[in-house]
Each structure stands twice: as structure tokens, then as C-alpha cells.
Design an enzyme around this catalytic site. Sequence first.
Site, PDB file in Angstrom:
ATOM      1  CG  ASP A  84      49.487  52.706  56.757  1.00  0.00           C
ATOM      2  OD1 ASP A  84      49.916  53.691  57.382  1.00  0.00           O
ATOM      3  OD2 ASP A  84      49.838  51.526  57.015  1.00  0.00           O
ATOM      4  CG  ASN A 141      51.172  59.031  65.230  1.00  0.00           C
ATOM      5  OD1 ASN A 141      50.348  59.466  66.029  1.00  0.00           O
ATOM      6  ND2 ASN A 141      50.925  57.975  64.466  1.00  0.00           N
ATOM      7  CB  SER A 177      57.059  53.703  63.088  1.00  0.00           C
ATOM      8  OG  SER A 177      56.059  53.820  62.101  1.00  0.00           O
ATOM      9  CB  VAL A 178      58.099  56.335  58.674  1.00  0.00           C
ATOM     10  CG1 VAL A 178      58.871  56.737  57.418  1.00  0.00           C
ATOM     11  CG2 VAL A 178      57.702  54.863  58.596  1.00  0.00           C
ATOM     12  CG  HIS A 198      53.790  59.850  58.072  1.00  0.00           C
ATOM     13  ND1 HIS A 198      55.093  59.896  58.534  1.00  0.00           N
ATOM     14  CD2 HIS A 198      53.124  59.035  58.920  1.00  0.00           C
ATOM     15  CE1 HIS A 198      55.211  59.123  59.599  1.00  0.00           C
ATOM     16  NE2 HIS A 198      54.023  58.592  59.856  1.00  0.00           N
ATOM     17  CB  ILE A 199      48.755  64.043  57.112  1.00  0.00           C
ATOM     18  CG1 ILE A 199      49.561  65.327  57.307  1.00  0.00           C
ATOM     19  CG2 ILE A 199      47.355  64.186  57.740  1.00  0.00           C
ATOM     20  CD1 ILE A 199      48.963  66.532  56.574  1.00  0.00           C
ATOM     21  CG  HIS A 200      48.495  58.264  59.968  1.00  0.00           C
ATOM     22  ND1 HIS A 200      48.758  56.930  59.752  1.00  0.00           N
ATOM     23  CD2 HIS A 200      49.572  58.755  60.624  1.00  0.00           C
ATOM     24  CE1 HIS A 200      49.949  56.622  60.273  1.00  0.00           C
ATOM     25  NE2 HIS A 200      50.454  57.709  60.811  1.00  0.00           N
TER      26      HIS A 200
HETATM   27  P1  AMP Z   1      53.719  56.440  62.064  1.00  0.00           P
HETATM   28  O1  AMP Z   1      53.610  55.367  63.094  1.00  0.00           O
HETATM   29  O2  AMP Z   1      52.822  57.609  62.334  1.00  0.00           O
HETATM   30  O3  AMP Z   1      55.138  56.863  61.802  1.00  0.00           O
HETATM   31  O4  AMP Z   1      53.129  55.829  60.735  1.00  0.00           O
HETATM   32  C1  AMP Z   1      53.883  55.101  59.831  1.00  0.00           C
HETATM   33  C2  AMP Z   1      52.921  54.356  58.967  1.00  0.00           C
HETATM   34  O5  AMP Z   1      53.592  53.979  57.789  1.00  0.00           O
HETATM   35  C3  AMP Z   1      52.353  53.068  59.563  1.00  0.00           C
HETATM   36  O6  AMP Z   1      50.935  53.161  59.606  1.00  0.00           O
HETATM   37  C4  AMP Z   1      52.840  51.972  58.619  1.00  0.00           C
HETATM   38  O7  AMP Z   1      51.880  50.961  58.431  1.00  0.00           O
HETATM   39  C5  AMP Z   1      53.085  52.756  57.353  1.00  0.00           C
HETATM   40  N1  AMP Z   1      54.084  52.206  56.428  1.00  0.00           N
HETATM   41  C6  AMP Z   1      55.336  51.792  56.722  1.00  0.00           C
HETATM   42  N2  AMP Z   1      55.983  51.410  55.606  1.00  0.00           N
HETATM   43  C7  AMP Z   1      55.113  51.585  54.574  1.00  0.00           C
HETATM   44  C8  AMP Z   1      55.180  51.376  53.172  1.00  0.00           C
HETATM   45  N3  AMP Z   1      56.302  50.899  52.585  1.00  0.00           N
HETATM   46  N4  AMP Z   1      54.093  51.680  52.424  1.00  0.00           N
HETATM   47  C9  AMP Z   1      52.978  52.161  52.998  1.00  0.00           C
HETATM   48  N5  AMP Z   1      52.845  52.395  54.316  1.00  0.00           N
HETATM   49  C10 AMP Z   1      53.897  52.106  55.104  1.00  0.00           C
END
Ligand code: AMP
Length: 114
Positions: free
Chosen positions: A30, A87, A95-96, A100-102
Site C-alpha cells: 500500500d 472495504n 476509495s478504489v 482489494h484485500i488489505h
Molecule cells: P480502500 O480505501 O479500501 O479502497 O483502499 C485503497 C487503498 O489503496 C488505500 O489504502 C490507498 O493507500 C491505496 N492506494 C491507492 N493508490 C495506490 C497505489 N498507486 N499504490 C498502492 N496503494 C495505493
Amino acid sequence: MSKNIFARIAAGEVPAKIVYEDDRAVAFRDINPQAPVHVLVIPRKEIARIGEARQDDTALLGHLLWVAAEVARREGIANTGYRLVINNGPHAGESVPHLHIHVLGGRAMGWPPG
Ligand code: AMP
């Protein structure tokens, strides 16, 4: 054509610190880590969020969980413990729009999450 940043990372169009990849999944660090280990596991397939997954994606979803556990082993946090987070939607802080799994570890975490 790839649309979102994670799909572009999976396609090799945007650089990332990749820690694992195979034919179905990619795991990378991340960019804004919330723990000493903070890795994101994504499918190469464009699934916007877990709520958009289809019943015929279940084998892929299981594979992503295995990859998350494998990443934890490789990162040395399997024994101390780690948290997996997905999320989904605005209230969760998604936010993306690419599933994705954190994988979070390397420190003790509170419960309940914020
Ligand atoms: P979420 O809020 O669950 O959608 O998580 C999105 C995550 O993606 C956040 O923790 C960001 O820090 C991470 N993120 C966004 N852009 C990038 C990137 N280019 N490379 C790595 N992580 C990213």
C-alpha cells in the site's frame, strides 16, 4: 482498456512494489501504509468490489484469501497475527473501485475498527 489504478498496476502499466503475483492475483505494498506490513491483494479480473462479485467468481475469491495468507507468511507476520480487510462502499471508506484485500500486520490492532 484498463480503467482504474489497480487494474493498471495488475497490467504492469503503473509501477508498484509487488510482493506476489500469479495468473489470477497480484499483491503489492500500500502506498500509504497503516501498519508495518500493509499489502493489497487484488484479482487481475476487474471486479469493482466484493458486492459486485458473481457466484462464478467464488473460486477466485477463495484464491485471493489464500494469497493473503501466503503474503502474511512471506512477510513474517503469520505467527504474530494479522488482519484482512475489505472495504465495500462509502460507509466503509472504499476509495478504489477494484476489489482489494488489505493485509495488515506487524503491530497490535484495536477492535472494533473505526
Ligand atoms: P480502500 O480505501 O479500501 O479502497 O483502499 C485503497 C487503498 O489503496 C488505500 O489504502 C490507498 O493507500 C491505496 N492506494 C491507492 N493508490 C495506490 C497505489 N498507486 N499504490 C498502492 N496503494 C495505493
